[in-house]
Design an enzyme around this catalytic site. Structure first.
Site, PDB file in Angstrom:
ATOM      1  N   HIS A   1       0.812  -1.421  -0.169  1.00 37.69           N
ATOM      2  CA  HIS A   1       0.064  -0.211  -0.136  1.00 37.69           C
ATOM      3  C   HIS A   1       1.023   1.192   0.216  1.00 37.69           C
ATOM      4  O   HIS A   1       0.320   2.358   0.490  1.00 37.69           O
ATOM      5  CB  HIS A   1      -0.847   0.063   1.130  1.00 37.69           C
TER       6      HIS A   1
ATOM      7  N   CYS B   1       7.984  19.157 -13.222  1.00 37.99           N
ATOM      8  CA  CYS B   1       6.879  19.586 -14.264  1.00 37.99           C
ATOM      9  C   CYS B   1       5.840  20.527 -13.582  1.00 37.99           C
ATOM     10  O   CYS B   1       5.173  21.138 -14.341  1.00 37.99           O
ATOM     11  CB  CYS B   1       6.134  18.284 -14.514  1.00 37.99           C
TER      12      CYS B   1
HETATM   13  C1  BJW Z   1      -3.331  -6.025  16.640  1.00 37.30           C
HETATM   14  C2  BJW Z   1      -2.712  -5.378  17.549  1.00 37.30           C
HETATM   15  C3  BJW Z   1      -1.451  -5.888  18.181  1.00 37.30           C
HETATM   16  C4  BJW Z   1      -4.444  -4.428  17.042  1.00 37.30           C
HETATM   17  N1  BJW Z   1      -1.092  -7.077  17.669  1.00 37.30           N
HETATM   18  N2  BJW Z   1      -2.378  -7.064  16.085  1.00 37.30           N
HETATM   19  C5  BJW Z   1     -16.478  -3.514  -2.333  1.00 37.30           C
HETATM   20  C6  BJW Z   1     -16.820  -2.220  -2.435  1.00 37.30           C
HETATM   21  C7  BJW Z   1     -15.856  -1.134  -2.826  1.00 37.30           C
HETATM   22  C8  BJW Z   1     -14.536  -1.620  -2.865  1.00 37.30           C
HETATM   23  C9  BJW Z   1     -14.065  -2.970  -2.691  1.00 37.30           C
HETATM   24  C10 BJW Z   1     -15.093  -3.862  -2.514  1.00 37.30           C
HETATM   25  N3  BJW Z   1     -14.484  -4.929  -2.394  1.00 37.30           N
HETATM   26  C11 BJW Z   1     -13.067  -4.763  -2.686  1.00 37.30           C
HETATM   27  C12 BJW Z   1     -12.856  -3.475  -2.873  1.00 37.30           C
HETATM   28  C13 BJW Z   1     -11.608  -3.045  -3.063  1.00 37.30           C
HETATM   29  C14 BJW Z   1     -11.001  -2.240  -1.917  1.00 37.30           C
HETATM   30  C15 BJW Z   1     -11.431  -2.926  -0.655  1.00 37.30           C
HETATM   31  O1  BJW Z   1     -10.766  -3.982  -0.474  1.00 37.30           O
HETATM   32  N4  BJW Z   1     -12.190  -2.327   0.082  1.00 37.30           N
HETATM   33  C16 BJW Z   1     -12.762  -2.820   1.459  1.00 37.30           C
HETATM   34  C17 BJW Z   1     -12.863  -1.647   2.374  1.00 37.30           C
HETATM   35  C18 BJW Z   1     -13.787  -3.934   1.304  1.00 37.30           C
HETATM   36  N5  BJW Z   1      -9.618  -2.213  -2.213  1.00 37.30           N
HETATM   37  C19 BJW Z   1      -8.965  -1.431  -3.021  1.00 37.30           C
HETATM   38  O2  BJW Z   1      -9.482  -0.529  -3.341  1.00 37.30           O
HETATM   39  C20 BJW Z   1      -7.579  -1.723  -3.458  1.00 37.30           C
HETATM   40  N6  BJW Z   1      -7.394  -1.779  -4.709  1.00 37.30           N
HETATM   41  C21 BJW Z   1      -7.984  -2.407  -5.431  1.00 37.30           C
HETATM   42  O3  BJW Z   1      -8.715  -3.483  -5.158  1.00 37.30           O
HETATM   43  O4  BJW Z   1      -7.830  -2.278  -7.034  1.00 37.30           O
HETATM   44  C22 BJW Z   1      -8.601  -2.793  -7.946  1.00 37.30           C
HETATM   45  C23 BJW Z   1      -9.776  -2.059  -7.825  1.00 37.30           C
HETATM   46  C24 BJW Z   1     -10.056  -1.053  -8.346  1.00 37.30           C
HETATM   47  C25 BJW Z   1     -10.969  -0.174  -8.637  1.00 37.30           C
HETATM   48  C26 BJW Z   1     -12.166  -0.405  -7.853  1.00 37.30           C
HETATM   49  C27 BJW Z   1     -12.202  -1.896  -7.174  1.00 37.30           C
HETATM   50  C28 BJW Z   1     -10.833  -2.468  -7.161  1.00 37.30           C
HETATM   51  C29 BJW Z   1      -6.636  -0.709  -2.825  1.00 37.30           C
HETATM   52  C30 BJW Z   1      -6.758  -0.907  -1.104  1.00 37.30           C
HETATM   53  C31 BJW Z   1      -6.027   0.251  -0.682  1.00 37.30           C
HETATM   54  C32 BJW Z   1      -6.001   0.350   1.206  1.00 37.30           C
HETATM   55  N7  BJW Z   1      -5.497   1.679   1.461  1.00 37.30           N
HETATM   56  C33 BJW Z   1      -5.487   1.716   2.847  1.00 37.30           C
HETATM   57  C34 BJW Z   1      -5.033   3.313   2.997  1.00 37.30           C
HETATM   58  C35 BJW Z   1      -3.686   3.177   2.693  1.00 37.30           C
HETATM   59  C36 BJW Z   1      -3.032   4.633   2.869  1.00 37.30           C
HETATM   60  C37 BJW Z   1      -3.306   5.240   4.382  1.00 37.30           C
HETATM   61  O5  BJW Z   1      -2.581   4.525   5.194  1.00 37.30           O
HETATM   62  O6  BJW Z   1      -3.996   6.044   4.545  1.00 37.30           O
HETATM   63  O7  BJW Z   1      -4.514   0.647   3.276  1.00 37.30           O
HETATM   64  S1  BJW Z   1      -6.933   1.387   3.772  1.00 37.30           S
HETATM   65  C38 BJW Z   1      -6.299   0.741   5.141  1.00 37.30           C
HETATM   66  O8  BJW Z   1      -6.429  -0.615   5.225  1.00 37.30           O
HETATM   67  C39 BJW Z   1      -4.838   0.576   4.979  1.00 37.30           C
HETATM   68  C40 BJW Z   1      -4.415  -0.483   5.306  1.00 37.30           C
HETATM   69  O9  BJW Z   1      -2.784  -1.007   4.950  1.00 37.30           O
HETATM   70  C41 BJW Z   1      -5.392  -1.447   4.955  1.00 37.30           C
HETATM   71  C42 BJW Z   1      -5.559  -2.622   5.888  1.00 37.30           C
HETATM   72  O10 BJW Z   1      -5.624  -2.544   7.074  1.00 37.30           O
HETATM   73  P1  BJW Z   1      -5.050  -3.390   8.173  1.00 37.30           P
HETATM   74  O11 BJW Z   1      -3.507  -3.145   8.225  1.00 37.30           O
HETATM   75  O12 BJW Z   1      -5.691  -4.754   8.093  1.00 37.30           O
HETATM   76  O13 BJW Z   1      -5.413  -2.622   9.886  1.00 37.30           O
HETATM   77  P2  BJW Z   1      -6.842  -2.509  10.542  1.00 37.30           P
HETATM   78  O14 BJW Z   1      -7.040  -1.517  11.387  1.00 37.30           O
HETATM   79  O15 BJW Z   1      -7.956  -3.306   9.460  1.00 37.30           O
HETATM   80  O16 BJW Z   1      -6.608  -3.958  11.469  1.00 37.30           O
HETATM   81  C43 BJW Z   1      -5.686  -3.777  12.305  1.00 37.30           C
HETATM   82  C44 BJW Z   1      -5.647  -5.305  12.981  1.00 37.30           C
HETATM   83  O17 BJW Z   1      -4.709  -5.171  14.002  1.00 37.30           O
HETATM   84  C45 BJW Z   1      -7.044  -5.545  13.709  1.00 37.30           C
HETATM   85  O18 BJW Z   1      -7.355  -6.856  13.280  1.00 37.30           O
HETATM   86  C46 BJW Z   1      -6.652  -5.912  15.153  1.00 37.30           C
HETATM   87  O19 BJW Z   1      -7.272  -6.631  15.982  1.00 37.30           O
HETATM   88  C47 BJW Z   1      -5.258  -5.866  15.114  1.00 37.30           C
HETATM   89  N8  BJW Z   1      -4.229  -5.456  16.237  1.00 37.30           N
HETATM   90  N9  BJW Z   1      -3.420  -4.409  18.107  1.00 37.30           N
HETATM   91  C48 BJW Z   1      -1.491  -7.739  16.656  1.00 37.30           C
HETATM   92  N10 BJW Z   1      -0.821  -5.379  19.241  1.00 37.30           N
HETATM   93 ZN    ZN Z   2       5.834  15.843 -12.424  1.00 35.60          ZN
END
Ligand code: BJW
Ligand code: ZN
Length: 257
Positions: free
Chosen positions: A117, A156
């Site tokens: 990401h 640019c």
């Molecule tokens: C602990 C702990 C401890 C706590 N020890 N553990 C349906 C509708 C609309 C869209 C979609 C859909 N289905 C799929 C999509 C596409 C979408 C998606 O998946 N959406 C979902 C919300 C459903 N995905 C995308 O858009 C991706 N691109 C894509 O699919 O391209 C093709 C496409 C194009 C056009 C249309 C559709 C598809 C891109 C995804 C980009 C995600 N970006 C983010 C933000 C990054 C920038 C930023 O930082 O601001 O990435 S969102 C956010 O979530 C971030 C993270 O990397 C990502 C994952 O989150 P993560 O790391 O799992 O965090 P949490 O908070 O969810 O979980 C933390 C966990 O830790 C918890 O379980 C806790 O219990 C645990 N925890 N303490 C161990 N001490």
């Molecule tokens: Zn540029």
């Protein structure tokens, strides 16, 4: 820990790890979806983490990401990051795939981290994609950031954007292909600190199962992947990962002892 789990790690010649925000939680970096403390509990993802949000209000989005970058610059890696760096030295083929946009894995000593990401520290021009280098130092911003005009590209003149992957955007192609390749060939797959909610990153867990890897999850809370993995370890990564390293490589019956 389960003897079969320990044996799988001792046997493994190849291990792929997928990390999420939970791994950096003990370093003081907020997760996205944890109740009360998660970023998406307190901020609107649609207004901050989409291409449309940046088009509508670039200063709001840039200021918010500068606040996030400031948090990371002030943070330090925790025992979870360090345990993963230690694992890499003990397994011949080790691939660390992260959804995190911080650099705490690297600062703990993990080489070749795959950032699915993107990275907060690598903004680039939205027109010509030329990387932008932040001036040295740590920005000073209030909680949640403040309106801040994004800098302009030196090549640019177009706007510079945060180096992260927003909703609806494709993942960096080479990183995604490298992640797929690593997971297709791994013997053990470990998912740590992710809700396994966001695609396509979460699909790596299913892929690991399909190729016959031993699948393991570490998380203090239930997740969508609980039923998909062979071993779901319940607890914080900062405690369970060092314990895992200890039991596999330093504990009873370990060849390294
Ligand atoms: C602990 C702990 C401890 C706590 N020890 N553990 C349906 C509708 C609309 C869209 C979609 C859909 N289905 C799929 C999509 C596409 C979408 C998606 O998946 N959406 C979902 C919300 C459903 N995905 C995308 O858009 C991706 N691109 C894509 O699919 O391209 C093709 C496409 C194009 C056009 C249309 C559709 C598809 C891109 C995804 C980009 C995600 N970006 C983010 C933000 C990054 C920038 C930023 O930082 O601001 O990435 S969102 C956010 O979530 C971030 C993270 O990397 C990502 C994952 O989150 P993560 O790391 O799992 O965090 P949490 O908070 O969810 O979980 C933390 C966990 O830790 C918890 O379980 C806790 O219990 C645990 N925890 N303490 C161990 N001490
Ligand atoms: Zn540029």
């Amino acid at each position: 820990m389960d003897a079969k789990l320990i044996a799988a790690f001792r046997r493994a010649r190849s291990l792929s790890v997928l990390t999420g925000a939970g791994v950096s939680a003990a370093s003081g970096i907020p997760t996205f979806r944890d109740k009360q403390t998660g970023l998406w509990e307190n901020f609107d993802a649609a207004e901050l983490a989409t291409p449309g949000a940046f088009r509508r209000d670039p200063a709001l989005v840039w200021g918010w990401y500068e606040w996030r970058r400031m948090q990371v610059l002030r943070a330090e890696p925790n025992p979870a990051h360090r345990a993963l760096a230690a694992m890499a030295e003990r397994i011949p083929t080790f691939t660390l795939i992260t959804q995190n946009v911080d650099d705490l894995h690297e600062r703990a000593g993990s080489p070749n981290v795959i950032h699915l990401h993107g990275e907060l520290a690598r903004p680039y021009c939205e027109a010509c994609r030329q990387p932008y280098v932040h001036p040295p130092g740590i920005p000073e911003l209030p909680e949640g950031g403040a309106q801040l005009e994004p800098p302009r590209c030196q090549a640019c003149g177009a706007r510079v954007r945060p180096g992260v992957v927003w909703f609806g955007e494709s993942l960096p192609e080479l990183d995604w292909l490298a992640a797929l390749e690593a997971v297709k060939t791994c013997e053990v797959f470990l998912s740590v600190g992710t809700s396994a909610f966001v695609q396509p990153a979460a699909s790596l867990i299913d892929l690991a199962n399909r190729v016959g890897a031993v699948t393991v999850q570490i998380n203090p809370n239930p997740t969508d992947a609980d039923r998909a993995v062979a071993f779901a370890l319940r607890g914080p990564a900062g405690e369970l990962l060092p314990q895992l390293v200890h039991e596999v490589w330093e504990g009873k019956g370990s060849a390294l002892k």
